[in-house]
Design an enzyme around this catalytic site. Structure first.
Site, PDB file in Angstrom:
ATOM      1  N   ASP A 160     -67.383 -25.382  41.715  1.00  0.00           N
ATOM      2  CA  ASP A 160     -67.012 -25.981  40.431  1.00  0.00           C
ATOM      3  C   ASP A 160     -67.366 -24.994  39.330  1.00  0.00           C
ATOM      4  O   ASP A 160     -68.519 -24.550  39.230  1.00  0.00           O
ATOM      5  CB  ASP A 160     -67.758 -27.297  40.211  1.00  0.00           C
ATOM      6  CG  ASP A 160     -67.292 -28.400  41.157  1.00  0.00           C
ATOM      7  OD1 ASP A 160     -66.444 -28.121  42.022  1.00  0.00           O
ATOM      8  OD2 ASP A 160     -67.781 -29.533  41.023  1.00  0.00           O
ATOM      9  N   ASP A 178     -59.235 -39.872  42.670  1.00  0.00           N
ATOM     10  CA  ASP A 178     -60.655 -40.051  42.363  1.00  0.00           C
ATOM     11  C   ASP A 178     -60.878 -41.519  42.039  1.00  0.00           C
ATOM     12  O   ASP A 178     -60.363 -42.019  41.030  1.00  0.00           O
ATOM     13  CB  ASP A 178     -61.050 -39.165  41.184  1.00  0.00           C
ATOM     14  CG  ASP A 178     -60.647 -37.711  41.418  1.00  0.00           C
ATOM     15  OD1 ASP A 178     -60.880 -37.224  42.532  1.00  0.00           O
ATOM     16  OD2 ASP A 178     -60.098 -37.086  40.497  1.00  0.00           O
TER      17      ASP A 178
END
Length: 237
Positions: free
Chosen positions: A8, A129
């Site tokens: 990330d 998500d």
């Protein structure tokens, strides 16, 4: 089952957020490409990159870091985070990215998703998500009124072949994945499901393999030493 180490990127650095919260940020490495090289050396087959600044609507500042990762390793890369135009998809593929992950835009603009699938086929992944069963958007800041299972079925009809399924409540918590919801998603669609969120140990990975999950994204557990890629080679995972 493919293990996807997660990188990330925020401000050009390799970081992890807990449950996607910007205020719960931990920086692990200055150099994302060095991390990618480490995971490759330890046996990774594929790397999962998320542009957190893109996910939060901040634009292009991590493209240089993404390009550096692509150049630093020989294994394929998939990238997500704030990809909301055909031009951005093309830009990433031109850099050498293998697969592009769409999130918010896939939910809010069906015509865009159809165009992306028509143009790029299975190089497009959709990220679902979920927060309490509903699809979260805008870097997980907002929750939509769309149920995750319903959304999955609708994009399968459009031609999506592969999804990343994340249970936000589990992400970064090191408490194990939501096996029940992952199984429910697998049972509901024929798409390949890549599970994400909550991996805490090798036993979690073994459980997902026994469910015939095709891929798992592992982030914090790798960075905190709870899972070791090299050790997995001899474990039939």
């Amino acid at each position: 089952m493919i293990i996807y180490p997660a990188i990330d990127i925020q401000g050009g650095q390799c970081v992890r957020l807990t449950q996607g919260k910007k205020e719960e940020r931990k920086m692990y490495f200055d150099s994302p490409q060095a991390v990618a090289q480490r995971w490759q050396a330890e046996g990774a087959e594929f790397i999962h990159v998320v542009d957190l600044d893109g996910a939060f609507g901040k634009g292009e500042e991590n493209m240089e870091a993404i390009e550096a990762i692509v150049k630093a390793v020989e294994i394929p890369i998939q990238v997500g985070g704030g990809i909301r135009s055909i031009e951005k998809i093309q830009q990433l593929l031109d850099l050498g990215v293998t697969r592009v992950i769409l999130g918010t835009k896939a939910l809010t603009d069906e015509a865009f998703l159809r165009e992306a699938i028509e143009k790029y086929g299975d190089r497009i992944i959709v990220s679902i998500d979920a927060k309490e069963g509903y699809v979260a958007t805008e870097g997980w800041v907002k929750t939509s009124s769309r149920r995750a299972l319903d959304f999955a079925k609708s994009i399968e009809e459009i031609g999506v072949k592969r999804i990343v399924y994340t249970d936000i409540a589990k992400d970064g918590m090191l408490q194990g994945p939501n096996f029940d919801e992952i199984q429910r998603m697998k049972d509901s669609v024929g798409m390949e499901v890549i599970a994400s969120g909550g991996i805490s140990c090798e036993t979690d990975l073994q459980g997902l393999k026994e469910m015939d999950v095709k891929g798992v994204i592992v982030g914090k557990a790798l960075y905190e030493g709870k899972v070791q890629l090299g050790k997995l080679r001899g474990m039939d995972i």
